[in-house]
Design a protein around this motif. Structure first.
Motif, PDB file in Angstrom:
ATOM      1  N   UNK A  67     -12.945  23.892  47.844  1.00  0.00           N
ATOM      2  CA  UNK A  67     -12.001  24.092  46.743  1.00  0.00           C
ATOM      3  C   UNK A  67     -12.364  23.220  45.548  1.00  0.00           C
ATOM      4  N   UNK A  68     -12.765  21.986  45.795  1.00  0.00           N
ATOM      5  CA  UNK A  68     -13.168  21.100  44.708  1.00  0.00           C
ATOM      6  C   UNK A  68     -14.416  21.626  44.005  1.00  0.00           C
ATOM      7  N   UNK A  69     -15.339  22.159  44.799  1.00  0.00           N
ATOM      8  CA  UNK A  69     -16.552  22.753  44.205  1.00  0.00           C
ATOM      9  C   UNK A  69     -16.192  23.989  43.389  1.00  0.00           C
ATOM     10  N   UNK A  70     -15.245  24.776  43.877  1.00  0.00           N
ATOM     11  CA  UNK A  70     -14.765  25.964  43.164  1.00  0.00           C
ATOM     12  C   UNK A  70     -14.124  25.578  41.836  1.00  0.00           C
ATOM     13  N   UNK A  71     -13.255  24.574  41.860  1.00  0.00           N
ATOM     14  CA  UNK A  71     -12.593  24.128  40.638  1.00  0.00           C
ATOM     15  C   UNK A  71     -13.609  23.658  39.596  1.00  0.00           C
ATOM     16  N   UNK A  72     -14.620  22.940  40.055  1.00  0.00           N
ATOM     17  CA  UNK A  72     -15.673  22.471  39.147  1.00  0.00           C
ATOM     18  C   UNK A  72     -16.419  23.643  38.525  1.00  0.00           C
ATOM     19  N   UNK A  73     -16.675  24.670  39.324  1.00  0.00           N
ATOM     20  CA  UNK A  73     -17.374  25.859  38.815  1.00  0.00           C
ATOM     21  C   UNK A  73     -16.511  26.596  37.791  1.00  0.00           C
ATOM     22  N   UNK A  74     -15.243  26.826  38.099  1.00  0.00           N
ATOM     23  CA  UNK A  74     -14.341  27.515  37.165  1.00  0.00           C
ATOM     24  C   UNK A  74     -14.273  26.766  35.838  1.00  0.00           C
ATOM     25  N   UNK A  75     -14.246  25.446  35.899  1.00  0.00           N
ATOM     26  CA  UNK A  75     -14.133  24.629  34.686  1.00  0.00           C
ATOM     27  C   UNK A  75     -15.313  24.804  33.744  1.00  0.00           C
ATOM     28  N   UNK A  76     -16.449  25.261  34.247  1.00  0.00           N
ATOM     29  CA  UNK A  76     -17.649  25.414  33.414  1.00  0.00           C
ATOM     30  C   UNK A  76     -17.514  26.527  32.374  1.00  0.00           C
ATOM     31  N   UNK A  77     -16.589  27.465  32.594  1.00  0.00           N
ATOM     32  CA  UNK A  77     -16.601  28.704  31.821  1.00  0.00           C
ATOM     33  C   UNK A  77     -15.548  28.739  30.725  1.00  0.00           C
ATOM     34  N   UNK A  78     -15.838  29.575  29.726  1.00  0.00           N
ATOM     35  CA  UNK A  78     -14.934  29.783  28.587  1.00  0.00           C
ATOM     36  C   UNK A  78     -14.182  31.100  28.694  1.00  0.00           C
ATOM     37  N   UNK A  79     -14.488  31.905  29.677  1.00  0.00           N
ATOM     38  CA  UNK A  79     -13.817  33.186  29.869  1.00  0.00           C
ATOM     39  C   UNK A  79     -14.312  33.841  31.139  1.00  0.00           C
ATOM     40  N   UNK A  80     -13.610  34.895  31.543  1.00  0.00           N
ATOM     41  CA  UNK A  80     -13.874  35.494  32.848  1.00  0.00           C
ATOM     42  C   UNK A  80     -13.776  37.022  32.795  1.00  0.00           C
ATOM     43  N   UNK A  81     -14.664  37.650  33.573  1.00  0.00           N
ATOM     44  CA  UNK A  81     -14.582  39.076  33.874  1.00  0.00           C
ATOM     45  C   UNK A  81     -14.480  39.143  35.395  1.00  0.00           C
ATOM     46  N   UNK A  82     -13.467  39.819  35.910  1.00  0.00           N
ATOM     47  CA  UNK A  82     -13.237  39.835  37.354  1.00  0.00           C
ATOM     48  C   UNK A  82     -13.342  41.267  37.871  1.00  0.00           C
ATOM     49  N   UNK A  83     -14.148  41.473  38.909  1.00  0.00           N
ATOM     50  CA  UNK A  83     -14.143  42.778  39.563  1.00  0.00           C
ATOM     51  C   UNK A  83     -12.954  42.832  40.515  1.00  0.00           C
ATOM     52  N   UNK A  84     -12.259  43.968  40.502  1.00  0.00           N
ATOM     53  CA  UNK A  84     -10.985  44.069  41.217  1.00  0.00           C
ATOM     54  C   UNK A  84     -10.983  45.302  42.118  1.00  0.00           C
ATOM     55  N   UNK A  85     -11.049  45.049  43.426  1.00  0.00           N
ATOM     56  CA  UNK A  85     -10.797  46.099  44.400  1.00  0.00           C
ATOM     57  C   UNK A  85      -9.292  46.160  44.628  1.00  0.00           C
TER      58      UNK A  85
END
Length: 200
Positions: A67-85
């Motif tokens: 989870x900590x690694x995930x949070x660090x990764x999310x913090x790197x970005x300025x925006x998101x495109x999410x694929x949604x099933x």
């Protein structure tokens, strides 16, 4: 100001998932524009347990290392495109779980979606827009919806997503909107940081 960095989040982890096709397609379109830095982020690489922290990361630091690694990764970005099933009229559990494992890392950043399924993932995307608002994000009005008829042709009949002009047009509109919000909010976050640093 540097180009906004955009994550394409692959929102399914099933072995037989369709998500790789729209993720690669939208990532290639976003890269071709030249105004984004784009990275595909696969939830398979972040195998978090179902949320079991004492509290949201807004209130208490997470203990789970993934989870900590995930949070660090999310913090790197300025925006998101999410694929949604769309599963049973909602988003995948793994995607909602990943969303819940971060908080401040999502704040004041735009998000758009590429959905697929019976109604192009529309019902799942509507739920995700509500989650995005709670996370202080800027969910786009525009998204890509790969409806069932298109989905079957791509999955079983050898068609490619780029063969469908209406999907290409929807992607262009969604990416235009994402670009505007990503630039504006990136500048605003940088301005806020400068004010904060000056006050310290």
């Amino acid at each position: 100001m540097s180009k906004p960095k955009i994550a394409v989040i692959v929102g399914s982890t099933r072995a037989t998932r369709f998500a790789d096709k729209p993720a690669e397609w939208i990532a290639n379109l976003a890269k071709a524009r030249g105004d984004f830095d784009v990275e595909i982020v696969d939830l398979r690489d972040y195998p978090m347990p179902f949320f079991e922290e004492a509290a949201s990361s807004l209130w208490a630091p997470s203990k789970n290392e993934v989870a900590l690694r995930w949070q660090k990764k999310v913090a790197e970005f300025d925006g998101f495109i999410v694929t949604v099933a769309e599963y049973n009229r909602g988003p995948t559990a793994v995607l909602k779980n990943a969303i819940d494992y971060a908080y401040t890392e999502w704040n004041r950043k735009p998000v758009t979606f590429v959905g697929y399924g019976g109604v192009g993932g529309a019902r799942a995307i509507e739920q995700l827009r509500q989650h995005a608002v709670e996370l202080q994000m800027a969910p786009s009005r525009f998204a890509v919806h790969i409806v069932w008829g298109d989905f079957i042709q791509i999955l079983q009949q050898g068609k490619k997503i780029e063969d469908f002009e209406h999907l290409n047009q929807a992607a262009a509109t969604a990416l235009d909107d994402l670009a505007w919000w990503a630039k504006v909010l990136k500048q605003a976050r940088e301005d806020d940081l400068q004010v904060k640093q000056a006050a310290e």
